[in-house]
Design an enzyme around this catalytic site. Structure first.
Site, PDB file in Angstrom:
ATOM      1  N   LYS A  76     -27.128  19.642   7.261  1.00  0.00           N
ATOM      2  CA  LYS A  76     -27.795  20.943   7.334  1.00  0.00           C
ATOM      3  C   LYS A  76     -27.005  21.954   8.161  1.00  0.00           C
ATOM      4  O   LYS A  76     -27.254  23.153   8.077  1.00  0.00           O
ATOM      5  CB  LYS A  76     -29.210  20.789   7.884  1.00  0.00           C
TER       6      LYS A  76
HETATM    7  C1  LIG Z   1     -32.689  17.241   5.027  1.00  0.00           C
HETATM    8  C2  LIG Z   1     -32.139  15.879   4.837  1.00  0.00           C
HETATM    9  C3  LIG Z   1     -32.124  15.223   3.584  1.00  0.00           C
HETATM   10  C4  LIG Z   1     -32.761  15.814   2.347  1.00  0.00           C
HETATM   11  O1  LIG Z   1     -32.086  16.938   1.862  1.00  0.00           O
HETATM   12  P1  LIG Z   1     -32.794  17.918   0.813  1.00  0.00           P
HETATM   13  O2  LIG Z   1     -31.891  19.057   0.659  1.00  0.00           O
HETATM   14  O3  LIG Z   1     -34.107  18.313   1.449  1.00  0.00           O
HETATM   15  O4  LIG Z   1     -33.019  17.147  -0.433  1.00  0.00           O
HETATM   16  C5  LIG Z   1     -31.510  13.974   3.481  1.00  0.00           C
HETATM   17  N1  LIG Z   1     -30.979  13.377   4.558  1.00  0.00           N
HETATM   18  C6  LIG Z   1     -30.977  13.952   5.786  1.00  0.00           C
HETATM   19  C7  LIG Z   1     -30.385  13.229   6.938  1.00  0.00           C
HETATM   20  C8  LIG Z   1     -31.559  15.219   5.967  1.00  0.00           C
HETATM   21  O5  LIG Z   1     -31.569  15.766   7.194  1.00  0.00           O
END
Ligand SMILES: *Cc1c(COP(=O)(O)O)cnc(C)c1O
Length: 432
Positions: free
Chosen positions: A107
């Site tokens: 993210k």
């Molecule tokens: C946010 C997140 C996901 C999921 O990603 P999306 O874009 O919501 O599908 C998977 N793994 C981790 C570690 C995350 O922080």
């Protein structure tokens, strides 16, 4: 470039409007009206380009109409100050490690890009300060807070439930200071989210200050995630692997995989995708039945994927138009906590590669679903140390906390404690 709403009822928006508003006025998600194809010459030479060079080409296709070249280049290079290595795990399976950013989670890419793009628009328009409100159960808050740290013209308020986030996560957004304020709410995550929603709807508050959100529905957060898909393919090309590439994405809200699907639409040579779910298998069920039935989420050890109504499903549907077309490009799978544990343990024992619980879902899907002629890449979405207790419990060995995380833990916690009622929160904001 104009952006339309997946609900088709709101007026089209400019990029700036889409980024500042987040959600369209008909509560749909913004989609770019045109998805530009990248030329064959780009794909031919991709293997010789750096991550930043590849990302800039992709960013230019998305945002080049609305952001001048020099600024866009700076935003891209500034966002991607860390590497995204492709690591061989075993046989025909590779891990794309997305956890080398400041908070060790994928993210970071979207949060950093969005902060800089928003900062660009604020500066260009000479706007007054924008306030980002973000409710978090852990990961989103740390990525957003660190992504926006020190960006002029933006103040971030992170609302988190007191005593409900892990100490590592808490220090990632409470020790920063500057333009980041941590609000420790005496309640649960849903209370934090309710406060944020009420704030966006409150007239008096919106007249007093400019408010926006920074979750994965924002186009400036989800589109930049396409960058590393292209880079993964470039790294395979460098190894001489050019055909039958399959990408597997551990999915929750489906923002990450949607960015990859955009890449494929732009011409990226990937033959198919796998959306890997934990027990929250709404998308998997949709693929089987053609019916989309949201459910209340259930708690799992891959908790960033505990989503019962994935918000970006609307984008996947808008991109493909039908269940049949979706099934041609994407397959699904779903695993229980026991299967995740078993996979993590086995992969560590047999291949000396330590997965986190989210990556384990992706790795397992490839090891079961890949055909012999195919090469698979799964996205390793977080560093295993972020889930230290869970991972140590599974492998029975200590997990070393990387230096970057340890640095956060040395900082001094600064937070403001608030009760969960809206009036107190509102009067706090009105005083800012
Ligand atoms: C946010 C997140 C996901 C999921 O990603 P999306 O874009 O919501 O599908 C998977 N793994 C981790 C570690 C995350 O922080």
């Amino acid at each position: 470039m104009k952006y339309y709403s997946t609900n088709q009822k709101a007026d089209k928006a400019t990029l700036q409007e889409a980024v500042v508003k987040g959600l369209a006025s008909d509560r749909g998600l913004f989609m770019p009206e045109v998805i530009k194809q990248l030329p064959a010459s780009f794909f031919d030479k991709m293997k010789d380009l750096s991550f930043q060079e590849i990302a800039y080409t992709v960013a230019d296709a998305f945002f080049g109409d609305d952001v001048d070249a020099e600024s866009l280049k700076k935003i891209v290079y500034d966002t991607l100050s860390f590497d995204v290595p492709l690591v061989h795990v075993n046989d025909n399976i590779y891990s794309l490690e997305l956890f080398h950013g400041p908070t060790l989670a994928f993210k970071d890419v979207g949060a950093r890009f969005m902060s800089r793009l928003l900062g660009y628009f604020i500066k260009k328009e000479g706007q007054k300060e924008v306030n980002v409100l973000v409710a978090t159960s852990g990961d989103t808050g740390s990525a957003v807070a660190n992504g926006f740290l020190g960006v002029n013209g933006i103040h971030v308020y992170v609302l988190y439930p007191k005593g409900k986030v892990s100490p590592i996560q808490e220090c990632q957004f409470t020790t920063l200071g500057e333009n980041i304020t941590a609000l420790e709410i005496d309640g649960v995550f849903d209370d934090c989210q309710a406060l944020v929603k009420s704030a966006f709807m409150d007239k008096e508050l919106n007249a007093h200050m400019k408010l926006t959100s920074a979750n994965s529905i924002n186009v400036a957060r989800f589109l930049p995630q396409a960058f590393y898909y292209f880079y993964a393919v470039a790294q395979l090309h460098k190894l001489g692997i050019k055909k039958d590439i399959v990408i597997c994405v551990p999915s929750g809200n489906f923002g990450n995989i949607t960015a990859g699907l955009f890449g494929k639409r732009m011409g990226m040579p990937v033959s198919r995708f796998i959306a890997a779910n934990n027990r929250n298998d709404i998308f998997y069920q949709y693929l089987q039945t053609g019916e989309y039935k949201p459910k209340a989420s259930v708690q799992t050890i891959a908790n960033a994927m505990d989503v019962g109504d994935p918000s970006n499903f609307a984008r996947v549907l808008a991109l493909y138009g039908s269940h049949k077309a979706i099934c041609e490009d994407i397959s699904g799978c779903t695993y229980t906590d026991d299967q995740i544990r078993e996979t993590l343990k086995k992969c560590y024992k047999e291949h000396k590669y330590l997965l986190d619980p989210h990556g384990a879902v992706g790795y397992r899907a490839l090891s079961e679903m890949l055909k012999p002629n195919e090469t698979g890449v799964f996205l390793e979405t977080a560093h295993p140390a972020k889930f230290k207790d869970t991972v140590e419990g599974i492998i029975g060995e200590p997990v070393v906390i990387p230096q970057k995380l340890q640095e956060f833990m040395k900082g001094k916690k600064q937070s403001i404690e608030l009760p969960k009622d809206f009036e107190t929160f509102k009067s706090y904001l009105l005083k800012q």
